[in-house]
Design an enzyme around this catalytic site. Structure first.
Site, PDB file in Angstrom:
ATOM      1  N   ILE A  21       0.839  -1.204   0.000  1.00  0.00           N
ATOM      2  CA  ILE A  21       0.000   0.000   0.000  1.00  0.00           C
ATOM      3  C   ILE A  21       0.874   1.254   0.000  1.00  0.00           C
ATOM      4  CG2 ILE A  21      -1.850   1.243   1.199  1.00  0.00           C
ATOM      5  CD1 ILE A  21      -2.677  -1.511   2.395  1.00  0.00           C
ATOM      6  N   ASN A  41      12.445  -0.557   6.310  1.00  0.00           N
ATOM      7  CA  ASN A  41      13.561  -1.459   6.647  1.00  0.00           C
ATOM      8  C   ASN A  41      13.723  -2.594   5.636  1.00  0.00           C
ATOM      9  OD1 ASN A  41      11.543  -3.306   7.256  1.00  0.00           O
ATOM     10  ND2 ASN A  41      11.915  -3.315   9.470  1.00  0.00           N
ATOM     11  N   LEU A  42      12.854  -2.595   4.623  1.00  0.00           N
ATOM     12  CA  LEU A  42      12.895  -3.584   3.531  1.00  0.00           C
ATOM     13  C   LEU A  42      12.759  -5.031   4.021  1.00  0.00           C
ATOM     14  CD1 LEU A  42      15.618  -2.023   1.166  1.00  0.00           C
ATOM     15  CD2 LEU A  42      13.145  -1.704   1.116  1.00  0.00           C
ATOM     16  N   ASP A  59      15.109   1.339  10.380  1.00  0.00           N
ATOM     17  CA  ASP A  59      14.069   0.715  11.197  1.00  0.00           C
ATOM     18  C   ASP A  59      13.583   1.714  12.244  1.00  0.00           C
ATOM     19  OD1 ASP A  59      13.183  -1.226  13.594  1.00  0.00           O
ATOM     20  OD2 ASP A  59      13.081  -2.297  11.677  1.00  0.00           O
ATOM     21  N   ALA A  82       4.197   1.208   8.149  1.00  0.00           N
ATOM     22  CA  ALA A  82       5.247   0.239   8.521  1.00  0.00           C
ATOM     23  C   ALA A  82       4.790  -0.633   9.677  1.00  0.00           C
ATOM     24  CB  ALA A  82       6.524   0.991   8.888  1.00  0.00           C
ATOM     25  N   ALA A  83       4.158  -1.747   9.369  1.00  0.00           N
ATOM     26  CA  ALA A  83       3.693  -2.646  10.432  1.00  0.00           C
ATOM     27  C   ALA A  83       3.805  -4.086   9.986  1.00  0.00           C
ATOM     28  CB  ALA A  83       2.232  -2.341  10.780  1.00  0.00           C
ATOM     29  N   SER A  85       1.882  -7.477   9.680  1.00  0.00           N
ATOM     30  CA  SER A  85       0.428  -7.529   9.450  1.00  0.00           C
ATOM     31  C   SER A  85      -0.149  -8.920   9.187  1.00  0.00           C
ATOM     32  CB  SER A  85       0.074  -6.617   8.277  1.00  0.00           C
ATOM     33  OG  SER A  85       0.726  -7.050   7.111  1.00  0.00           O
ATOM     34  N   TYR A 149      -2.242  -8.893  16.363  1.00  0.00           N
ATOM     35  CA  TYR A 149      -2.156  -7.894  15.284  1.00  0.00           C
ATOM     36  C   TYR A 149      -3.211  -6.811  15.485  1.00  0.00           C
ATOM     37  CZ  TYR A 149      -3.028  -5.708  10.781  1.00  0.00           C
ATOM     38  OH  TYR A 149      -3.263  -4.776   9.790  1.00  0.00           O
ATOM     39  N   ASP A 298     -11.875 -16.842  11.641  1.00  0.00           N
ATOM     40  CA  ASP A 298     -12.390 -16.249  10.397  1.00  0.00           C
ATOM     41  C   ASP A 298     -13.886 -15.949  10.571  1.00  0.00           C
ATOM     42  OD1 ASP A 298     -10.215 -16.074   8.766  1.00  0.00           O
ATOM     43  OD2 ASP A 298     -10.591 -17.919   7.651  1.00  0.00           O
TER      44      ASP A 298
END
Length: 341
Positions: A21, A41-42, A59, A82-83, A85, A149, A298
């Site tokens: 995103i 941080n790739l 980072d 940046a998480a 997920s 999460y 779910d």
């Protein structure tokens, strides 16, 4: 609906701008004339997706680097993608999620406060709601996350409310439902390792990069027995972020705000796979499907009520058609398939 006004040009720090995103957001911002600095941080992002703006590899746990970045650049706003997920991973490794998603975000917010950067747009999630008590889910729905999460994102929402009170930090939390699709220009798209999203997994199965796609349970209380989800095109998510940036420029909108983002209509797993099959069959491909058991956690149906975002931000999703979403994602998948040969 409010008319969107043309926002002035800003300098934006995009955290996680090398991810799915985030990279689409960077393209959107650059296209609107904003100056973008990407911080990533790739670990899951890809350098190849950063086609606009400067990339700083780092980072959020590195407070010295953060301070340096904020001193070097005078940012008007921050967008935080940046998480970690993956819901399943968060259950078996909660430490990673609380450290990366919560502790590291505190480092970021403290650097913002210390350097006088007042506006942040934060990627939150429908996972903060937990099991739905009613459908569609609006902003008043109780937030009772059922995994680390969702809990880590919910905690940040609480933190942002407190930072607004204590430090006058303005924020917009955008709670996504199921992000999907790819850049209509075909320049960037979804490439997670591991991939967990239904549409790209189905397309990889169709292209031959995966053996098959599993349907987890056909005995849900829905019309066709499979789970229903609200799918929202990544470019529509980006337009909501751009509008949130405009929204925070108005002094009357100071404080902490949260909006749910979705199309407001759900598609079942069966419907999605049928549509995938329709799209890929035009190119002579087919989709191998196998059956699996239900997975824990779910919910049968997750659909957003995004009417507040439509009314307050003036947001209008453009790509509501499932076929269009899948076509964009398929064009990107075919490019990836070529690379694997």
């Amino acid at each position: 609906m409010k008319q969107r006004h043309h926002s002035p040009r800003f300098k934006i720090l995009v955290l996680g701008g090398a991810g799915y995103i985030g990279s689409h957001m960077v393209k959107n911002l650059a296209g609107s004339g904003h100056e973008v600095v990407v911080f990533d941080n790739l670990s899951t992002g890809r350098k190849s997706l950063v086609k606009y703006g400067q990339l700083i590899v780092g980072d959020l746990s590195d407070e010295t680097l953060l301070e340096q970045v904020f001193k070097e650049h005078k940012f008007d706003a921050v967008m935080h993608f940046a998480a970690s997920s993956l819901v399943g991973e968060s259950v078996v490794n909660p430490a990673k999620y609380y450290r990366n998603n919560l502790s590291n975000t505190l480092n970021l917010l403290d650097a913002m406060v210390q350097n006088g950067v007042q506006n942040i747009i934060f990627s939150s999630t429908a996972a903060t709601f937990g099991e739905p008590e009613y459908i569609p889910i609006d902003e008043r729905h109780p937030q009772k996350p059922i995994n680390p999460y969702g809990a880590s994102k919910f905690m940040i929402e609480r933190v942002l409310n407190d930072y607004a009170q204590a430090y006058s930090l303005n924020s917009v939390c955008l709670r996504y439902f199921n992000a999907c699709g790819a850049d209509p220009d075909g320049e960037i798209g979804e490439c997670h390792e591991p991939e967990t999203h239904l549409i790209p997994l189905a397309l990889q199965a169709a292209s031959g990069r995966k053996e098959n796609i599993t349907v987890y349970g056909r005995d849900y209380p829905t019309d066709d027995g499979t789970c229903i989800r609200d799918y929202i095109h990544v470019n529509d998510l980006c337009s909501a972020h751009a509008l949130a940036l405009d929204y925070l420029q108005e002094e009357t909108n100071a404080g902490a705000h949260a909006f749910n983002l979705g199309n407001g209509n759900g598609f079942s797993v069966k419907q999605v796979l049928e549509e995938v099959n329709k799209v890929v069959s035009e190119d002579g491909y087919s989709l191998p499907v196998i059956e699996g058991e239900r997975r824990d956690g779910d919910p049968a149906v997750l659909v957003a009520d995004a009417s507040v975002a439509l009314r307050v931000l003036g947001w209008q999703p453009v790509y509501k058609n499932l076929n269009t979403i899948i076509r964009h994602a398929w064009a990107w998948e075919k490019k990836q398939q070529g690379k694997g040969k």
